[in-house]
Structures are given as structure tokens and as C-alpha cells.
Design a protein around this motif. Structure first.
Motif, PDB file in Angstrom:
ATOM      1  N   PHE A  36      -0.520   7.053   5.664  1.00 22.65           N
ATOM      2  CA  PHE A  36      -0.962   7.212   4.274  1.00 22.65           C
ATOM      3  C   PHE A  36       0.141   7.772   3.381  1.00 22.65           C
ATOM      4  O   PHE A  36       0.043   7.700   2.151  1.00 22.65           O
ATOM      5  N   GLU A  39       1.592   4.807   1.380  1.00 22.02           N
ATOM      6  CA  GLU A  39       0.601   3.881   0.794  1.00 22.02           C
ATOM      7  C   GLU A  39       1.132   3.132  -0.407  1.00 22.02           C
ATOM      8  O   GLU A  39       0.673   2.032  -0.724  1.00 22.02           O
ATOM      9  N   ARG A  40       2.150   3.679  -1.064  1.00 20.21           N
ATOM     10  CA  ARG A  40       2.686   3.027  -2.262  1.00 20.21           C
ATOM     11  C   ARG A  40       3.579   1.847  -1.919  1.00 20.21           C
ATOM     12  O   ARG A  40       3.615   0.850  -2.654  1.00 20.21           O
ATOM     13  N   ARG A  57     -11.026   5.789   5.166  1.00 18.94           N
ATOM     14  CA  ARG A  57     -10.987   5.293   3.797  1.00 18.94           C
ATOM     15  C   ARG A  57      -9.588   5.302   3.190  1.00 18.94           C
ATOM     16  O   ARG A  57      -9.218   4.364   2.470  1.00 18.94           O
ATOM     17  N   PRO A  58      -8.742   6.330   3.492  1.00 20.56           N
ATOM     18  CA  PRO A  58      -7.380   6.315   2.910  1.00 20.56           C
ATOM     19  C   PRO A  58      -6.568   5.067   3.270  1.00 20.56           C
ATOM     20  O   PRO A  58      -5.643   4.704   2.546  1.00 20.56           O
ATOM     21  N   PHE A  60      -7.434   2.107   2.991  1.00 21.32           N
ATOM     22  CA  PHE A  60      -7.675   1.075   1.982  1.00 21.32           C
ATOM     23  C   PHE A  60      -7.138   1.465   0.605  1.00 21.32           C
ATOM     24  O   PHE A  60      -7.379   0.770  -0.376  1.00 21.32           O
ATOM     25  N   HIS A  61      -6.399   2.603   0.591  1.00 19.89           N
ATOM     26  CA  HIS A  61      -5.666   2.968  -0.616  1.00 19.89           C
ATOM     27  C   HIS A  61      -4.271   2.350  -0.615  1.00 19.89           C
ATOM     28  O   HIS A  61      -3.538   2.475  -1.607  1.00 19.89           O
ATOM     29  N   CYS A  62      -3.925   1.759   0.510  1.00 21.99           N
ATOM     30  CA  CYS A  62      -2.610   1.096   0.613  1.00 21.99           C
ATOM     31  C   CYS A  62      -2.717  -0.273  -0.048  1.00 21.99           C
ATOM     32  O   CYS A  62      -2.764  -1.318   0.617  1.00 21.99           O
ATOM     33  N   HIS A  63      -2.760  -0.287  -1.355  1.00 20.32           N
ATOM     34  CA  HIS A  63      -3.063  -1.510  -2.097  1.00 20.32           C
ATOM     35  C   HIS A  63      -1.979  -2.563  -2.000  1.00 20.32           C
ATOM     36  O   HIS A  63      -2.209  -3.730  -2.312  1.00 20.32           O
ATOM     37  N   ALA A  81     -14.843  -1.020   1.769  1.00 19.53           N
ATOM     38  CA  ALA A  81     -13.654  -0.681   0.983  1.00 19.53           C
ATOM     39  C   ALA A  81     -12.510  -1.668   1.198  1.00 19.53           C
ATOM     40  O   ALA A  81     -11.522  -1.641   0.467  1.00 19.53           O
ATOM     41  N   SER A  84     -10.679  -3.496  -1.621  1.00 19.63           N
ATOM     42  CA  SER A  84      -9.626  -2.927  -2.463  1.00 19.63           C
ATOM     43  C   SER A  84      -8.236  -3.421  -2.080  1.00 19.63           C
ATOM     44  O   SER A  84      -7.274  -3.210  -2.828  1.00 19.63           O
ATOM     45  N   LEU A  85      -8.114  -4.095  -0.926  1.00 19.50           N
ATOM     46  CA  LEU A  85      -6.815  -4.620  -0.502  1.00 19.50           C
ATOM     47  C   LEU A  85      -6.594  -5.978  -1.171  1.00 19.50           C
ATOM     48  O   LEU A  85      -6.637  -7.038  -0.545  1.00 19.50           O
TER      49      LEU A  85
END
Length: 509
Positions: A36, A39-40, A57-58, A60-63, A81, A84-85
Motif C-alpha cells: 500500500f 499505491e500511487r 480494502r486498501p 483497491f486504493h491502488c487505482h 470495491a 475502483s480499479l
């Protein structure tokens, strides 16, 4: 175990832009927290072959993720979630325990590849049919009984694998899958070849093996780009003549069916290089088979063939011909024109002789003639320059046996013979026209090794040449007899009367 960093521009500091992380085979129970931190910038994440059960859940913050590999874990559910990808192109969730793919996977608009094989899914969400960019979809062994009616929306799909499910029909909307090049519906419950397949004109590979299909319909004739067809292990009794229009076919497998004949239009398939027809009920091959000028491998074992067509001599590219377990009584002389033939196997037929033209096969390396009724071999066989194996008996100890020249008393021709000739075939039942189970039992019985000394000779006075079995017990007896004979000889030197007995064992020494 530390992750493997790939595609890193440099190693300046911990704040470098990491794009690829690989944690394959790391015995992980959870997704590592360090993932994570990137993730950016993270674009590819490999977590396959671990023991991961839950996806946090984190993750799926890796967009920016474009490729996510989660195969061979213990995952049971995919969180909603995942929608979100939005940049995800490849998703591999195969070999898990996933019961359901969430409907909102439709949010992953960029998905090109989904590998979801070997999961107990049972059904697909309607949302999956909205992934209009999808090009490859793998759903083997996922307990599917049907596909969504709107499956045809996936108009860009090129590869669709549905092997080992419980499908009986395909939705009619699949006629819109005009880009499909590979379709695998093997090991399902189809009783008919789906008609929609005939509309998939770009299809190159079609696998429909291990179903209960009784015929290949005329609609398949429209598949002019088809190169590979596997319809083995079905209940095929009929092949439509229109299949001869598939002129680009190069590999055909029709093994283990109930075919009694082939359409004459098979001769139109001039690009075929491999043709497998073993374990059927064929009594003859069409003469048009000689038109298959590119044919390299022909397998017709376990049929009811009584002869091979004379046109077989036109197959100048043929290098493998296997026609074991048939009823062939005569080999056409034209086979001598198959100049590239390297393997010729005619085991367990009814041949009484083979033609002199066999000596023209300068490329022949393996010749199997065991289990026939050959009296001798033509002298031309001695001229085969590349022959490495000549099988005349199932229980030969060497691939080549020494051959002696002789004269045929009936014709005066020069012939070749050895201790395995003339052949005395083992009488066993044939049941090629019955159920497949009967054929399998028959096949197993033929594979049992028997010695020629076990054969009952009906003609009195007929000599059967056969190698003598020499098991361990006989070796032990021979050694014992040898030692005993030596003792007797030693006793004779001391004036004993036992030398006469010793002579009885001298043939064992």
C-alpha cells in the motif's frame, strides 16, 4: 521473503516509483502492508501461489493497477470495491474458492483478460457482459450450467475457454462474437454441436471433445478459417459433407467415437497435416484421402478396416502411419510410394504377407508387424537403410532381430525369415462395433504379454519357433545343477562311480 521489485528506474531511495511487485510463492497469509506504500505508482502486483484468504480494502486504493495476479490462493470472495480499479487490464483469480464474482465488476471497463478458472462460481453476473473491452475469458472448471443471455455483448472477445463445466447450450447472442478465434467447450454436457458456432467465421480453434455430441452439423462448413478441430470422445456417428469446406483445417482429432464412414469431401482438406481417427468403427477409408497432399500423421488404430486405399501412395509427406488393431489382410503395394514414411505400425491385423515395395521406404525407422499371420518377410526389407526397430512379437527383447535369407518353396522367391516367423497369432475376441467399454477391455487384454509356448498348435507336427522363457527360478535351478555337477566331477577324480550322473547335467553348465 522480500518482494521482487521489477521495472524500477533506479535504486536511489525508498521513495522511488515502484511499478511492479512480485510476491509469488512467498507463503503469505495476507497481502503485505508494504504494497500500500506504492499505491500511487504500482501497476503490476503478483500475489499468486500463497495462502491469502482475504483481500483488504486498501488494495483497491491502488487505482493505477493494470495487472493483478491472485491465482492459487484461498480466496473465497471478491469485494465489490474491485470496481475502483478502473485501469485494470488483466485479472487472474484462478485456482481459488471464489463462489461469486460481484456484479459491479462492470466498473473495470479496461479489462482485457479475466482468468477465473477452477473456482466454484456456478454462474456469472450480468455485469460481466458489460466489459466490452474483454478479449480473453477463461472459465474452465467453474461449475457453470449456463451463460448469461446477453453474453454476445462481449463482441471483442477473441479467446473463450469453457472447458469442464455443465453447459448444455450456448446463448444465441453469441453469434455477435465475430472476433472469436478460439472456443473450447470440451468436457461439458452438449448433445449437439451448438449452431451458433457456425456463425463464428474467424474461429481458428474449436474444441468440443468429451461431450455427447452425435454429429458434426453442416453449419460448421462456414468456418473457413478453422485450423484445429478436436471432437474426440463423443458419440459421433455422422460428419456432414460440408466439413470439407473448412479448407484451412490442418489438425483434426476424431478419436473415440462411433464413426462408420467418412464423407468423400474429406479429400478437399488439402492442408491437413494430422488426422486422428483411432477408436471408431470405420470399415474403410475414402479413396479421396489420397488428396491430402500435406498429411504427415495418420492414426486409424482400433477400427474395423479391412484394407487401406490404394490412394495412400499419393501421401508423399506422410511420416507416421499407425493402423494397429484392425482387420487388414493386405497392404497395398502403393504404400511404397510414401517416400517420407518413418513409422509404420500394423500391429494386430490379419496380414499374411507384406509387399516387396516396402523396401522402397528409404526413410523408414520403425516397422511394427507383430500380431499378424506373416509367413516370412520380403527380401527387400533387408535393404531399408534407416531401419532401427522391427517388431514381430510383443515380447521381443530387442527392437531388431537377426534375419536370415531363405527361398520360398512355393514361389521360388528370395525371402527373409527368423525364429519369430511364421507368426502364430494369439486368438482373442474383437468387439470394435460395440460399446467403448468393450473396446477398452479388448485393448487391455491385447497388451498382456504371452509366450509362444503357451499357444495351442492345432496342426500336428507344426514347429513353433519361440524364445525360451528364462525366469529367476530356472536360473536358480541351473546354478544348483551346475554346482552339483561340479561336485560329482570332483568325486569321480577320487574313484567314485558318479561321473555317469554328472553327464546328465553337463548341458546345464
Amino acid at each position: 521473503m522480500s518482494p521482487v521489485f521489477r521495472h524500477c528506474p533506479c535504486f536511489r531511495s525508498e521513495t522511488d516509483d515502484i511499478q511492479v511487485l512480485e510476491y509469488s510463492h512467498c507463503s503469505l497469509n495476507d497481502v503485505p502492508n508494504e504494497v500500500f506504500a506504492y499505491e500511487r505508482t504500482l501497476e503490476e502486483l503478483f500475489l499468486d501461489a500463497n495462502q491469502i484468504k482475504d483481500l483488504p480494502r486498501p488494495l483497491f486504493h491502488c487505482h493505477g493497477l493494470r495487472k493483478l495476479v491472485l491465482s492459487d490462493n484461498e480466496i473465497q470472495s471478491i469485494p465489490p470495491a474491485i470496481a475502483s480499479l478502473i485501469n485494470l487490464e488483466t485479472l487472474d483469480i484462478s485456482k481459488n474458492g471464489i463462489l461469486e464474482i460481484p456484479d459491479n465488476i462492470k466498473g473495470c471497463k479496461c479489462l482485457h483478460v479475466i482468468e477465473a478458472s477452477v473456482n466454484p462460481l456456478g454462474k456469472l453476473p450480468e455485469g460481466l457482459t458489460q466489459l466490452i473491452s474483454l478479449e480473453e475469458l477463461y472459465l474452465n472448471d467453474t461449475f457453470l450450467e449456463y451463460l448469461p443471455a446477453n453474453f454476445g455483448r462481449l463482441s471483442k472477445i477473441r479467446i473463450l475457454e469453457l472447458r469442464e463445466n455443465h453447459l448444455k447450450i450456448l446463448p444465441k447472442s453469441m453469434v455477435r462474437l465475430t472476433e472469436l478465434t478460439r472456443l473450447d467447450i470440451g468436457q461439458n454436457d452438449f448433445t449437439d454441436a451448438p449452431e451458433v458456432v457456425g456463425s463464428l467465421t474467424k474461429l481458428v480453434e474449436f474444441w468440443c471433445d468429451s461431450n455427447n455430441i452425435s454429429s458434426l452439423p453442416p453449419c460448421l462448413g462456414g468456418l473457413t478459417n478453422l485450423g484445429y478441430l478436436d471432437a474426440s470422445r463423443n458419440q459421433l456417428e455422422e460428419i456432414a459433407p460440408e466439413l470439407g469446406c473448412c479448407v484451412n483445417l490442418c489438425d483434426i482429432t476424431l478419436s473415440t467415437n462411433r464413426l462408420k464412414e467418412l464423407p468423400n469431401t474429406f479429400g478437399n482438406l488439402k492442408n491437413v497435416t494430422i488426422l486422428r481417427l483411432d477408436e471408431n468403427c470405420l470399415s474403410a477409408l475414402p479413396e479421396s484421402i489420397g488428396n491430402l497432399s500435406q498429411l504427415e500423421e495418420l492414426i486409424v488404430s482400433y477400427n474395423d478396416l479391412e484394407s487401406l486405399p490404394t490412394s495412400i501412395g499419393l501421401l508423399r509427406n506422410l511420416h507416421t502411419l499407425i493402423a494397429d488393431e484392425n482387420l487388414i489382410e493386405e497392404l497395398p503395394p502403393e504404400v511404397g510410394s510414401c517416400v517420407r514414411l518413418s513409422i509404420l505400425s500394423l500391429r494386430d491385423n490379419r496380414l499374411t504377407y507384406v509387399p516387396d515395395e516396402l523396401g522402397h521406404l528409404a526413410s523408414l525407422k520403425v516397422l511394427s508387424l507383430s500380431g499378424n499371420m506373416l509367413q516370412f518377410l520380403p527380401f527387400s526389407v533387408a535393404k531399408l537403410p534407416k531401419l532401427q526397430a522391427l517388431w514381430l512379437s510383443e515380447n521381443q527383447t530387442k527392437p531388431l532381430v537377426p534375419l536370415q535369407s531363405d527361398i520360398d518353396p512355393d514361389t521360388g522367391q528370395r525371402i527373409l525369415t527368423c525364429f519369430l516367423l511364421p507368426q502364430v497369432p494369439l486368438e482373442e475376441p474383437r468387439d470394435h462395433g460395440g460399446e467403448r467399454e468393450g473396446i477398452d477391455i479388448d485393448k487391455e487384454a491385447r497388451q498382456q504379454i504371452k509366450f509362444a509356448s503357451d499357444i495351442t498348435v492345432e496342426q500336428p507336427g507344426k514347429l513353433v519357433r519361440a524364445p525360451t522363457p528364462y525366469p529367476k527360478e530356472l536360473k536358480a535351478h541351473a546354478k544348483h545343477a551346475r554346482n552339483y555337477a561340479l561336485k560329482l566331477k570332483e568325486g569321480s577324480r577320487e574313484g567314485s562311480d558318479e561321473p555317469v550322473v554328472a553327464n546328465e547335467f553337463e548341458h546345464l553348465i
